[in-house]
Write a protein that holds these residues in place. Sequence first.
Motif, PDB file in Angstrom:
ATOM      1  N   PHE A  38      32.885  -9.008  42.463  1.00 56.20           N
ATOM      2  CA  PHE A  38      31.889  -8.687  41.444  1.00 56.20           C
ATOM      3  C   PHE A  38      32.471  -8.920  40.045  1.00 56.20           C
ATOM      4  CE2 PHE A  38      30.744  -5.918  45.053  1.00 56.20           C
ATOM      5  CZ  PHE A  38      29.396  -6.201  45.178  1.00 56.20           C
ATOM      6  N   THR A  39      31.575  -9.088  39.060  1.00 54.57           N
ATOM      7  CA  THR A  39      32.040  -9.062  37.680  1.00 54.57           C
ATOM      8  C   THR A  39      31.873  -7.642  37.153  1.00 54.57           C
ATOM      9  OG1 THR A  39      29.868  -9.712  36.892  1.00 54.57           O
ATOM     10  CG2 THR A  39      31.468 -11.468  37.217  1.00 54.57           C
ATOM     11  N   VAL A  40      32.727  -7.279  36.216  1.00 53.01           N
ATOM     12  CA  VAL A  40      32.788  -5.903  35.746  1.00 53.01           C
ATOM     13  C   VAL A  40      32.213  -5.822  34.342  1.00 53.01           C
ATOM     14  CG1 VAL A  40      34.325  -3.989  35.190  1.00 53.01           C
ATOM     15  CG2 VAL A  40      34.838  -5.493  37.125  1.00 53.01           C
ATOM     16  N   ASP A  41      31.332  -4.853  34.135  1.00 46.85           N
ATOM     17  CA  ASP A  41      30.741  -4.638  32.826  1.00 46.85           C
ATOM     18  C   ASP A  41      31.051  -3.202  32.417  1.00 46.85           C
ATOM     19  OD1 ASP A  41      29.268  -4.915  30.582  1.00 46.85           O
ATOM     20  OD2 ASP A  41      27.386  -5.443  31.587  1.00 46.85           O
ATOM     21  N   GLU A  42      31.746  -3.040  31.315  1.00 40.60           N
ATOM     22  CA  GLU A  42      32.164  -1.689  30.912  1.00 40.60           C
ATOM     23  C   GLU A  42      31.058  -0.945  30.185  1.00 40.60           C
ATOM     24  OE1 GLU A  42      35.840  -1.168  28.910  1.00 40.60           O
ATOM     25  OE2 GLU A  42      36.967  -1.446  30.765  1.00 40.60           O
ATOM     26  N   VAL A  43      30.967   0.340  30.475  1.00 37.09           N
ATOM     27  CA  VAL A  43      30.001   1.208  29.807  1.00 37.09           C
ATOM     28  C   VAL A  43      30.790   2.155  28.904  1.00 37.09           C
ATOM     29  CG1 VAL A  43      28.135   2.861  30.126  1.00 37.09           C
ATOM     30  CG2 VAL A  43      28.571   1.131  31.876  1.00 37.09           C
ATOM     31  N   PRO A  44      30.393   2.272  27.630  1.00 36.50           N
ATOM     32  CA  PRO A  44      31.179   3.118  26.730  1.00 36.50           C
ATOM     33  C   PRO A  44      31.012   4.607  27.023  1.00 36.50           C
ATOM     34  CG  PRO A  44      29.238   2.256  25.608  1.00 36.50           C
ATOM     35  CD  PRO A  44      29.276   1.611  26.960  1.00 36.50           C
ATOM     36  N   ALA A  45      31.934   5.392  26.498  1.00 32.40           N
ATOM     37  CA  ALA A  45      31.840   6.845  26.601  1.00 32.40           C
ATOM     38  C   ALA A  45      31.205   7.387  25.328  1.00 32.40           C
ATOM     39  CB  ALA A  45      33.232   7.442  26.788  1.00 32.40           C
ATOM     40  N   LYS A  46      30.580   8.553  25.454  1.00 34.72           N
ATOM     41  CA  LYS A  46      30.017   9.212  24.277  1.00 34.72           C
ATOM     42  C   LYS A  46      31.118  10.052  23.615  1.00 34.72           C
ATOM     43  CE  LYS A  46      26.555  11.251  26.340  1.00 34.72           C
ATOM     44  NZ  LYS A  46      25.321  12.002  26.605  1.00 34.72           N
ATOM     45  N   PRO A  47      30.891  10.500  22.386  1.00 32.59           N
ATOM     46  CA  PRO A  47      31.917  11.321  21.727  1.00 32.59           C
ATOM     47  C   PRO A  47      32.247  12.601  22.493  1.00 32.59           C
ATOM     48  CG  PRO A  47      30.272  10.592  20.130  1.00 32.59           C
ATOM     49  CD  PRO A  47      29.766  10.187  21.483  1.00 32.59           C
TER      50      PRO A  47
END
Lengths: 124, 447, 523
Positions: C207-216
């Motif tokens: 699979f290709t990886v897509d990063e999801v950001p974190a909230k503060p």
Amino acid sequence: MSETRFTDQHEWVTLDGDNATVGITKYAAEALGDVVFVELPQKGRKVGAGAEAAVVESVKAASEVYSPVGGEVSEANAALEAAPATVNDDPEGSGWFFKLKGVSAGDFAKLMTKDAYAEFVKGL
Amino acid sequence: MRYLPLSSDDRSAMLKKIGAPGIDALFADVPQAAVVPLSVFNLPDTQGELEVDRALSKLAARNVAAGAGPFFCGAGAYKHHVPSAVDHLIQRSEFLTSYTPYQPEIAQGTLQYLFEFQTQVALLTGMEVANASLYDGSTATAEAVMMAQRLTRRGKAILSGGLHPHYAETVETVAGLQGVIARAPVTPGSAEDLIALIDDETACVVVQSPDVFGLIRNLRPIAEAAHAKGALLIAVVTEIVSLGLLESPGAQGADIVAAEGQSIGNGLNFGGPYVGLFATREKFLRQMPGRLTGETADIEGRRGYVLTLSTREQHIRREKATSNICTNSGLCTLAFTIHLSLLGEEGFTRLARLNHAKASALADRLCAIAGVELVTPTFFNEFTLKLPKPAAPLVDALANKGVIAGVPASRLLPHDKSAANLLIVAATETCTDDDIAAFAGALKEVL
Amino acid sequence: MDIEANRRRVTAPGYHPPEELPTISGDRGLDHEEKLIFEIGRDGVTGVDLPQTQIAATRLGGQKRKGAIGLPGLSEPEVIRHYVRLSRKNYAIDAGLYPLGSCTMKHNPRLNEKMARLPGFGDLHPLAPRSTTQGALELISELMGWLTTLTGMPAVAMSPKAGAHGELCGLLAIRAAIAARGENRPRILVPESAHGTNPATAAFAGFTVDEVPAKPNGRVDAEALKAKLGPDVAAIMLTNPNTCGLFEGEVIEIAKAVHEAGAYFYCDGANFNAIAGRVRPGDLGIDAMHINLHKTFSTPHGGGGPGAGPVVLSAALAPFAPLPLLVAEGDGFKLVEDRDELPAGAQPFGRMSAFHGQMGMFVRALSYMLSHGRDGVRQASEDAVLSANYILASLKDVMSAPFGDGPCMHEALFDDSFLDGTGVTTLDFAKAMIDEGYHPMTMYFPLVVHGAMLIEPTESESRESLDRFIHVLREMALEAKAGKTARFDGAPRLAPRRRLDETAAARKPVLRWKRPELPQAAE
């Protein structure tokens, strides 16, 4: 007359006619720490502008080096394989990574000048 | 609960310090809908050591341990005698209850034995470098195929028909995503023509020796043919003791060796945990999976060891890592290293000779029975017999007579009709003359 | 290096004269320096007595080994002393608090070791006749029952050999489920706070990886995650409780959105030990989750393994579980190893390894579960969370806790802002803990906070032990802030080794012992 320009990924490139020399900036070398390994492109490989062309590793980090301009690899700095520390000692001189031929001046013109890069680094 | 040191007074005092009215307040982020009462779990409550010991011992007693009588199963897992010192040492707290040696100043014990292990594996396999272990032989084989795919930038892997079928299935599952896995025909007792299958798309040829039927393979011509096409030879060894008597894969031209190390230091454990050995040539080092220990010095100049070349690994390289492996087989690695240290050159080579001698004696005895044929003209401590009847029911009948006679080939190759009458039989140093006589006697009765 | 050299004798034959041995002062009291076995061993000594056997070479197919291997010879007392001395250079849970966040260094009960060594388990062959292994199969079945009950999931795949192997198993099941629907979904969403194994496994599984950001607030940005969902997304991989030691409170909504988009929810179960017995992942909408038996269920870490990573599966993924499958048959059990014998509906994606998983770890984990019982499992989770919050509450005024406003789960996360301007780094701070008798906490992970220090005390510490640890860290933090930084400079000083040169190790790798070159005779 050759001129050197910079990318926001901290590569530098010096253009002389349609020949270019590529390396990583002093800022990048310091951020990376002691360089322990460099993987260089094969001679004859064609790389596009912005394409992954080399890898530089410290003990705890590995980073891709992107070719700032497109062209054909005419030489890789084999000396780095035996002495990766050269990247730390002289990143913008004898610590160069590879040379390209057949480089388009158009790619080059889009890159940051020395002053623009210095401003860019200040803002980081 | 005997493993929990906090008293209810402690808990109250700690909650007070935190400023929480009760334990539920600490779980405030959990949606209320997802919190369940204890009664939801249809499971028993706390039990004492005595009760647990009793319950598990009862389950254990329903199994027939390999040491309980004449025993001849192999096919990827082997019964060997493990010296008492091994289990004593690996149960030392400092080995058993320590983590991966990420803090080298206080983990030199683990790091040094891993360095010794890497050296031992390199010596045994005849290779230049070895890693600090993988999960087991089958997963090591899959990792080897993927490493060859990366090195050659080709997708096709040719698997010998003599490769353990479960290993082949593991390779298909894991490495099949990166390219075609071509399985050569199964030819019990002879070597199939692998060389004819190698083409310009081939990343690697995977050959097990001794193969799953016990046959000893000659790797040299396959290595030469593979190299001529720009492909790599992966040698698989499921019985590492064989290398005390047989030429190493490295000496025969292998590029990567993937092996099962269970035979040295580790029990049968019904299939795991085992220890995957992985060795290769120095020029391929950067594409190796798994942890590596290297020698260095501390700031006072004293020799020490660290995990090194970690930039290949998942915790730094993330999606560009050579493998996703994190945990290895640490304690099994230690058991291997201690057992091999105890054996030394003399012990290890004597052990190998003894295994071969036992298997030879057993083969001679069994093949003297009318209708029983030896399928594998060459073997180390394991061979395949052709019986006049299907092997699986015979194995069950022999088990009822107290003889665990081996692994029916049909268990590994259920679709191969020609395998129905084949029985894979192993004999190690643990096999006595009485065991051999018992097997021969019982086999005559059930045939 | 030539292969021929391997076949030469590598040990210097004979007795090593005393002048080669370390001096008394070099050994520093009881902290003995110890050479490698290759430097101790010599010819003519062995630690195992075996007969010399005559063999005929006729059955070896011309493949008989020609040279020596190069293994050193040592007697049993030498081997025991060598490894005992090596062991004394290690830190261990049995010796002290081991606050490695996300690693769960809890007490390893010795009953579990004893049970795994019962001959009926430890000396049982994986391919022994079925009638002789019924007790082992029943044990696996019982453990499966505990795992599915505690997680509220209908099925579990037992063969994965560690957490990362379990991740791979889960993603391959997801891949197979998507293929069975005739779809192609190449993308996997992974939060940036994830363990490195998550993106590595996703890439490994194609699979290709897509990063999801974190909230503060340290949680995944659910809105950003939802925005990234689409017909090309196969799954999300979320750790819950997450690697900041926080519960992802929006998990149920996230699961709903994921399912509505036709994707699957993989949960990294590394932190299940915070919620076992209180929360069932099945109720959160999870489709697959590996369980590190060496974390939550106390099987020993053993210096880096072996682990075990069974994967619980939702009804949607259960049909794709890998071979072998354990099924009830008559009044016993059998292992289905082959596609011809599959139970109705089963479509296994393949096989993860040669045999049926980490049986030795299964026995230990079940022994732990039976000992604790459901009430003890829940109490252990609560004590782990209580102890982490106790540490957080006791240190957040002198250290800096980026998410310290609310409670944490089983681990307390600090960043390095309390060290600003002191010249002391997270690494210096952690290494100075060694001089105080503690193993450092997890450092520089998770990546979402600067200079992370992640402390997981587990449920195995007494209040006195926690108080002592807190006292030491408070003193250290106060000293650093007061500019008294000498102890941090180049720490540790009181360990078997001081800081090691990792740069040199990586630049010129020395990965094995080699026989020293013998001096060349003058020509």
